[in-house]
Structure formats: C-alpha cells, structure tokens
Design a protein around this motif. Structure first.
Motif, mmCIF file in Angstrom:
data_model
loop_
_atom_site.group_PDB
_atom_site.id
_atom_site.type_symbol
_atom_site.label_atom_id
_atom_site.label_comp_id
_atom_site.label_asym_id
_atom_site.label_seq_id
_atom_site.Cartn_x
_atom_site.Cartn_y
_atom_site.Cartn_z
ATOM 1 N N ILE A 1 1.563 -24.531 6.972
ATOM 2 C CA ILE A 1 2.625 -25.685 6.826
ATOM 3 C C ILE A 1 1.909 -26.843 7.589
ATOM 4 C CG2 ILE A 1 4.915 -26.823 6.719
ATOM 5 C CD1 ILE A 1 6.019 -23.837 6.612
ATOM 6 N N LYS A 2 1.445 -27.807 7.009
ATOM 7 C CA LYS A 2 0.828 -28.961 7.686
ATOM 8 C C LYS A 2 1.527 -30.429 7.103
ATOM 9 C CE LYS A 2 -3.431 -26.681 8.933
ATOM 10 N NZ LYS A 2 -4.868 -26.797 8.983
ATOM 11 N N LYS A 3 1.516 -31.434 7.894
ATOM 12 C CA LYS A 3 1.723 -32.817 7.534
ATOM 13 C C LYS A 3 0.601 -33.073 6.429
ATOM 14 C CE LYS A 3 3.549 -34.081 11.966
ATOM 15 N NZ LYS A 3 3.306 -34.968 13.023
ATOM 16 N N CYS A 4 1.246 -33.676 5.271
ATOM 17 C CA CYS A 4 0.299 -34.215 4.312
ATOM 18 C C CYS A 4 -0.144 -35.656 5.066
ATOM 19 C CB CYS A 4 0.843 -34.467 3.074
ATOM 20 S SG CYS A 4 1.959 -36.081 3.047
ATOM 21 N N SER A 5 -1.367 -35.948 4.126
ATOM 22 C CA SER A 5 -2.233 -37.398 4.873
ATOM 23 C C SER A 5 -1.158 -38.267 4.873
ATOM 24 C CB SER A 5 -3.237 -37.615 4.053
ATOM 25 O OG SER A 5 -2.938 -37.777 2.865
ATOM 26 N N SER A 6 -0.281 -38.571 4.070
ATOM 27 C CA SER A 6 0.824 -39.791 4.044
ATOM 28 C C SER A 6 1.932 -39.300 4.858
ATOM 29 C CB SER A 6 0.992 -40.198 2.453
ATOM 30 O OG SER A 6 1.474 -39.362 1.629
ATOM 31 N N PHE A 7 2.186 -38.514 5.689
ATOM 32 C CA PHE A 7 3.424 -38.108 6.272
ATOM 33 C C PHE A 7 4.305 -39.144 6.925
ATOM 34 C CE2 PHE A 7 5.851 -36.324 9.882
ATOM 35 C CZ PHE A 7 6.743 -35.442 8.876
ATOM 36 N N LEU A 8 3.250 -40.121 7.468
ATOM 37 C CA LEU A 8 4.189 -41.294 8.230
ATOM 38 C C LEU A 8 4.991 -41.943 7.325
ATOM 39 C CD1 LEU A 8 1.382 -42.490 10.791
ATOM 40 C CD2 LEU A 8 3.614 -41.250 11.138
ATOM 41 N N ALA A 9 4.441 -42.136 5.761
ATOM 42 C CA ALA A 9 5.330 -42.995 4.930
ATOM 43 C C ALA A 9 6.234 -42.120 4.234
ATOM 44 C CB ALA A 9 4.022 -43.526 3.920
ATOM 45 N N GLY B 1 6.837 -38.359 4.791
ATOM 46 C CA GLY B 1 7.135 -37.106 5.235
ATOM 47 C C GLY B 1 7.159 -35.938 4.757
ATOM 48 N N GLN B 2 6.128 -35.814 3.815
ATOM 49 C CA GLN B 2 5.934 -34.664 2.907
ATOM 50 C C GLN B 2 4.884 -33.603 3.742
ATOM 51 O OE1 GLN B 2 4.463 -36.497 -0.447
ATOM 52 N NE2 GLN B 2 6.245 -36.010 -1.602
ATOM 53 N N TRP B 3 5.192 -32.398 3.279
ATOM 54 C CA TRP B 3 4.375 -31.319 3.814
ATOM 55 C C TRP B 3 3.451 -30.652 3.007
ATOM 56 C CZ3 TRP B 3 4.990 -30.284 9.202
ATOM 57 C CH2 TRP B 3 5.957 -31.108 9.803
ATOM 58 N N VAL B 4 2.381 -30.047 3.242
ATOM 59 C CA VAL B 4 1.523 -29.309 2.279
ATOM 60 C C VAL B 4 1.671 -27.681 2.773
ATOM 61 C CG1 VAL B 4 -0.936 -28.535 1.692
ATOM 62 C CG2 VAL B 4 -0.272 -30.793 2.140
ATOM 63 N N VAL B 5 2.363 -27.055 1.839
ATOM 64 C CA VAL B 5 2.552 -25.440 2.138
ATOM 65 C C VAL B 5 1.600 -24.816 1.478
ATOM 66 C CG1 VAL B 5 4.481 -23.799 1.847
ATOM 67 C CG2 VAL B 5 4.940 -26.044 2.452
ATOM 68 N N VAL B 6 0.947 -23.714 2.290
ATOM 69 C CA VAL B 6 -0.206 -22.958 1.426
ATOM 70 C C VAL B 6 0.408 -21.754 1.381
ATOM 71 C CG1 VAL B 6 -2.410 -22.170 1.870
ATOM 72 C CG2 VAL B 6 -1.942 -24.274 2.245
ATOM 73 N N THR B 7 0.310 -21.027 0.472
ATOM 74 C CA THR B 7 0.991 -19.558 0.224
ATOM 75 C C THR B 7 -0.001 -18.544 -0.386
ATOM 76 O OG1 THR B 7 1.792 -20.198 -1.997
ATOM 77 C CG2 THR B 7 3.366 -20.562 -0.104
ATOM 78 N N GLU B 8 0.195 -17.321 -0.066
ATOM 79 C CA GLU B 8 -0.601 -16.357 -0.812
ATOM 80 C C GLU B 8 0.163 -15.206 -1.552
ATOM 81 O OE1 GLU B 8 -3.293 -14.449 2.240
ATOM 82 O OE2 GLU B 8 -3.530 -16.387 3.551
ATOM 83 N N LYS B 9 -0.338 -15.034 -2.588
ATOM 84 C CA LYS B 9 0.177 -13.867 -3.308
ATOM 85 C C LYS B 9 -0.824 -13.178 -4.330
ATOM 86 C CE LYS B 9 3.784 -12.694 -6.373
ATOM 87 N NZ LYS B 9 5.164 -12.850 -7.010
ATOM 88 N N ASP B 10 -0.990 -11.896 -4.028
ATOM 89 C CA ASP B 10 -1.974 -11.121 -4.938
ATOM 90 C C ASP B 10 -3.252 -11.408 -4.527
ATOM 91 O OD1 ASP B 10 0.165 -9.472 -5.978
ATOM 92 O OD2 ASP B 10 0.298 -10.945 -7.553
ATOM 93 N N GLY B 11 -3.457 -11.858 -3.297
ATOM 94 C CA GLY B 11 -4.813 -12.153 -3.140
ATOM 95 C C GLY B 11 -5.406 -13.768 -3.175
ATOM 96 N N ASN B 12 -4.410 -14.476 -3.985
ATOM 97 C CA ASN B 12 -4.770 -15.910 -4.434
ATOM 98 C C ASN B 12 -3.758 -16.794 -3.495
ATOM 99 O OD1 ASN B 12 -6.118 -14.780 -6.728
ATOM 100 N ND2 ASN B 12 -4.287 -14.361 -7.708
ATOM 101 N N GLN B 13 -4.320 -17.904 -3.300
ATOM 102 C CA GLN B 13 -3.839 -19.023 -2.437
ATOM 103 C C GLN B 13 -3.632 -20.061 -3.320
ATOM 104 O OE1 GLN B 13 -6.101 -20.607 0.971
ATOM 105 N NE2 GLN B 13 -5.548 -18.899 2.295
ATOM 106 N N GLU B 14 -2.354 -20.517 -2.844
ATOM 107 C CA GLU B 14 -1.869 -21.875 -3.489
ATOM 108 C C GLU B 14 -1.488 -22.742 -2.396
ATOM 109 O OE1 GLU B 14 1.029 -23.237 -7.232
ATOM 110 O OE2 GLU B 14 1.330 -21.173 -6.068
ATOM 111 N N SER B 15 -1.528 -24.385 -2.956
ATOM 112 C CA SER B 15 -1.307 -25.282 -2.027
ATOM 113 C C SER B 15 -0.501 -26.197 -2.639
ATOM 114 C CB SER B 15 -2.585 -25.912 -1.260
ATOM 115 O OG SER B 15 -2.185 -27.089 -0.710
ATOM 116 N N VAL B 16 0.875 -26.542 -2.149
ATOM 117 C CA VAL B 16 1.800 -27.365 -2.933
ATOM 118 C C VAL B 16 2.309 -28.258 -2.169
ATOM 119 C CG1 VAL B 16 3.886 -27.028 -4.175
ATOM 120 C CG2 VAL B 16 2.347 -25.249 -4.305
ATOM 121 N N LEU B 17 2.607 -29.474 -2.628
ATOM 122 C CA LEU B 17 3.191 -30.606 -1.726
ATOM 123 C C LEU B 17 4.927 -30.379 -1.858
ATOM 124 C CD1 LEU B 17 1.968 -32.848 0.155
ATOM 125 C CD2 LEU B 17 2.662 -34.326 -2.196
#
Length: 533
Positions: free
Chosen positions: A114-122, A124-140
C-alpha cells in the motif's frame, strides 16, 4: 468522497465493521482477506498459518456476550455469556451474512503493498497491490482501512535470555500452541503471565509432569464471575464506576483498585502480585489458575536469568531441572509489512496515531487503523465506533484537527497512559472515556441529562448499569431503534443461558450498595482526620 472506493485489509471483526460503516456512509468498500473465511483471529485453524493470527483449540472469550456484540446485533438469547471460539465465529459469520457483507470481500487475496499515489498531496489516493493465485493486481483507492489486527507477528525475546542458544529442549511461541496432546508427561516452562500464558499453563497442568510460569512483573488475576454470579464486565464497566475512578483522589482510587483485585484471593500469597499494583494494565482472566497453584500443578517463579542445556535458572537462584519445553507467551509486535513503517511509527519507533486511528503526519486523512487500540473493554464495539468515525472523516462529514493539534493530543494522552498503564502498555486506553470521545465526534454519545429528563428508567440503566455497546447506537447518526429495549433487557439475556433450572427470581447486582460499602472505610477515615484536625 461519497461513492469513492475504500480498501479494507482483513475480514475479521474490525474489517466487517469497516465494510458496514463504509456502506452506511455511501462509500464503496472492497475488503481483501488472505484466508478463505471471515473471522480473523477467531477463525480457528489446527495449524499455524503465515501472516494470520492464531489461537489454540480451548480459547474462550474474556468479554461477555452483552458487552462484546456489534451494537445493533445482539447474540442469540441461548448463547453462553463467555463463548468458545467456535460460537463467536458462528456469530461473526451470521453478522456478515445478515448485513450482506460477504459480497464486498475478496477471499484468498494477499495485500502485498500500500503506497501513496503520485498525486497523493492533491487526491489522498493510495495504490494497493494485491496477489491472488500467483497474479498481482494494482488498484487505485480513495482511502484505506487497515483491519489486520496485531496478533500476527510474535515477539520472541530470545536475546534477553543468556544461554538459550545452548538449550536442548524445544522452544516455541504461544502462537504455535494448539492443544496439550504433545506435552503429555513433559516438564514445561511458560514465559509470561498474560491470558495466553495462564490458559496454556492451566491446560498443560492436567497432562504435563510439571508446569512453571516465569513472570517478570506479575499480574492481577480475575475471575470471569463477579457480584451475584454476573459476568465481570457487566458489573465493572459502568459509567458510575468510571466516574468514581476519575473523581476520587488517586490514593483512594488506587487503594480501592488494589482492594478489589485482591477480593478473590491475596495475590502476594500466590506469587502473582504485580510489581506496580495500582497500574491499570489489563488483568489476566482465568478462573482456574489460583486452584491450580493451590493444588501444586502450576508454580509461579520470577524471571529467568539464564538457561543451561537442560535447565532454567531463576532470579531467586532456584533452578528448574530437566526442562523439556519452553513456551514464550511474550506477546506480539506491531507490524504492517505491506505499509511503509514510518506511517504508523512516525516518532522514535513508537506507534503515533491520533486517537489510535489516524497517522497525524499524513497530508490527507485517508488512512485509518481499526482495532489496534486496547482497552479493558471488548474489541467488537470499539472497532465499530472507530470505523464509524473513520468513514465520516473519509466523507468529510467529520474533520480532523491540524497536525500539531493531533500531536499535542497524542503527547497529552501518552502522559496519562504512562501514569495509568505503564511504559509497556501505551496502546491501552480507558474504555468508557475512549468510547465517549469517539461517539462525541460523530454525534452519537448518549445525552445523559436529556435521558434523565425524558426517560429516567433508561437513564438509570445507562449510567449505573453496564456500558454495553447498544448505548452507542441509541441516538444520533447510525441510531438503532432496538437499542433502548436491548439495554433494558440485557440482564435477562445474561441469565437466560444459566437459569436452566429455575429456582426463584433472578437477582440483579446491587451496584450502588456494593460501591458504598467499599467507600465506607476511606470516608470514615477522612471524617476522623477532619475531626482531629
């Protein structure tokens, strides 16, 4: 932020509370749970699973059912007051199903980052990376609620015990203990005197050859059964009792506290007396430990100074020979490996969160930690209230103070916590004070003067009776229409599962009488002093 997405980490009681509260505020929650079911800590597994909390087969709750429910979802009448983990898991699953929360959970999904997105200062969004069945997904996501608990990363203070590296017996953390089968005929040393240590030692004392508990500081040991046979928390956790604890001079309050803790048995006679008795750190709840000590099947000893290949040497010079196994019931560390450590521990490696929930240094208040605070109260209603406030902050219905104001509040509260709970318990807080504080933020704190004017019967029960979870859904946003009836009938539900052979009328505790009786001696002493001087 209404309609925006909120990532929730963990589907235990805190995660379920977070999902429900997000829905109440019009947010769109997505919960990520690494196991295949809800329940978190209370989902029992016969083996220890990486990254998940772990409990042993014989675990029962220390909070009673009337004090640990979701505030608008009482337990069935026939449920016991203190539940085996399987009954609590049954309740948790029922709550998730009845509130239609399961469709918002992605099971067998690991949150890896879980990391701040590039525009967090404006944004407040986060980039959340998850893993399931060996596959990664990145969602804002627009906001994040961390609900993964703090019983995951065991604290193993092996460096504190010289010679342990040469010990030839088995060493394990209480997290890895499941049942007593493997300890038949063994000589076992348990390090620690918390709830897990006491439960495990008592259970092992029935099968092991000898069990010794080593404690550095001691602990108060309480029975779950209190006045008139009612659950301890229904009698002890009341607004009136809380008022007295805060209004009385500290020496009187401390004297009463120690006296009450020693009502069942004298702790000094059992080697259990805490080094700093008046500290309000969480007591141990164990109805069998004193009798096990009386029967000689459990022995209490001071700290271990060193280990040899086969024995443990204690601070008093005595030695426990031929030790087969050492169980470290030494608690857990606070770690969120998917999150930058400085967000939670922003100063001197201490957990610095405003009201135990919000990191004060974040530019946008879009991350909340739910369920980390500990109090002498149940986790479920605490998490529910925390999540309600957090969801309102996410929607800008409630606003947080400035960073400096939040840090000042943290420092002020830290000073009080050190005085009440001690250095090692800075995440503890006074239950009623904390719940009232959070409920005031969202307009749900019970208005006692108004209640005494409009509904005296209810007001008396709210003030002198148990500070049960229903009180925080009695009025204001999130009000539950059944709260009044739930409060007025809570004593009946408490005795329902025990009155299986009905003899006479059920007797309710006499709170005022018991408190006045306890206060008689200090009041008499004060009167004598005033008369003399």
């Amino acid at each position: 932020m209404t309609g925006k997405k909120v990532a929730i980490v963990g589907a235990g009681v805190s995660g379920l509370a977070a999902i429900r509260c997000c829905l109440e505020e019009g947010l769109e929650p997505i919960c990520f749970e690494r196991s295949d079911d809800v329940g978190g800590l209370w989902k029992f597994s016969s083996r220890t699973e990486e990254g998940r909390a772990s409990i042993y087969q014989s675990v029962f709750t220390n909070s009673s059912k009337e004090m640990m429910c979701f505030p608008d979802f009482p337990y069935p009448d026939d449920f016991p007051n203190y539940m085996h983990h399987s009954k609590l898991q049954e309740y948790i699953k029922s709550f998730a199903q009845k509130k239609d929360l399961l469709r918002y959970i992605q099971f067998e999904t690991l949150v890896s980052s879980i990391k701040k997105c590039s525009s967090f200062l404006a944004t407040g969004q986060w980039v959340v990376v998850t893993e399931k069945d060996g596959n990664q997904e990145s969602v804002l996501f627009d906001a994040v609620m961390i609900c993964s608990g703090h019983h995951v990363h065991p604290n193993m203070p092996t460096d504190s015990f010289p010679g342990l590296e040469h010990f030839q017996g088995k060493c394990l953390h209480s997290r890895d203990y499941k049942d007593p089968a493997a300890f038949q005929g063994k000589r076992v040393l348990v390090i620690g005197l918390g709830n897990s240590a006491s439960d495990i030692a008592v259970e092992l004392s029935r099968v092991a050859t000898r069990v010794i508990i080593s404690t550095r500081n001691g602990s108060w040991v309480m029975s779950r059964v209190w006045n008139d046979g009612y659950p301890w928390d229904m009698v002890y956790v009341t607004r009136f009792s809380s008022f007295l604890r805060h209004i009385l001079p500290s020496f009187v309050s401390d004297w009463l506290y120690v006296k009450k803790m020693n009502t069942w048995f004298k702790h000094e006679n059992y080697g259990l007396m805490p080094l700093n008795g008046p500290l309000r750190k969480e007591p141990v709840f164990n109805d069998e430990l004193p009798s096990r000590i009386l029967c000689g099947t459990v022995t209490i000893k001071p700290s271990v100074t060193k280990f040899t290949e086969t024995s443990a040497v204690f601070e008093d010079g005595t030695v426990f020979e031929a030790v087969d196994c050492v169980i470290f019931a030494t608690g857990y560390g606070y770690a969120y490996p998917f999150l930058e450590d400085s967000i939670i521990k922003s100063r001197n490696n201490e957990v610095t969160l405003y009201k135990g929930i919000f990191p004060p240094q974040l530019e946008k208040p879009t991350l909340a930690v739910i369920g980390l605070v500990q109090s002498l109260g149940a986790a479920i209603p605490t998490a529910d209230l925390q999540a309600r406030w957090a969801a309102k902050v996410f929607t800008n219905t409630c606003t947080l103070p400035t960073r400096n104001e939040m840090m000042d509040d943290i420092d002020e509260k830290m000073g009080k916590k050190l005085k009440w709970f001690g250095q090692s318990h800075t995440l503890q807080t006074d239950y009623i004070t904390y719940m009232d504080e959070l409920s005031a933020f969202i307009g749900a704190k019970p208005n006692l003067p108004w209640l005494f004017l409009t509904d005296p019967q209810l007001a008396l029960e709210v003030y002198f009776g148990p500070c049960s979870p229903y009180q925080f859904r009695l009025m204001g946003p999130g009000k539950w229409d059944g709260a009044r009836n739930a409060i007025l009938t809570q004593w009946k539900r408490a005795v329902k599962p025990t009155r299986t052979r009905v003899v006479g009328e059920a007797q309710r505790p006499r709170h005022l009488y018991d408190l006045l009786r306890m206060l008689f001696l200090p009041v008499l002493f004060l009167a004598v002093l005033l008369t003399v001087y």
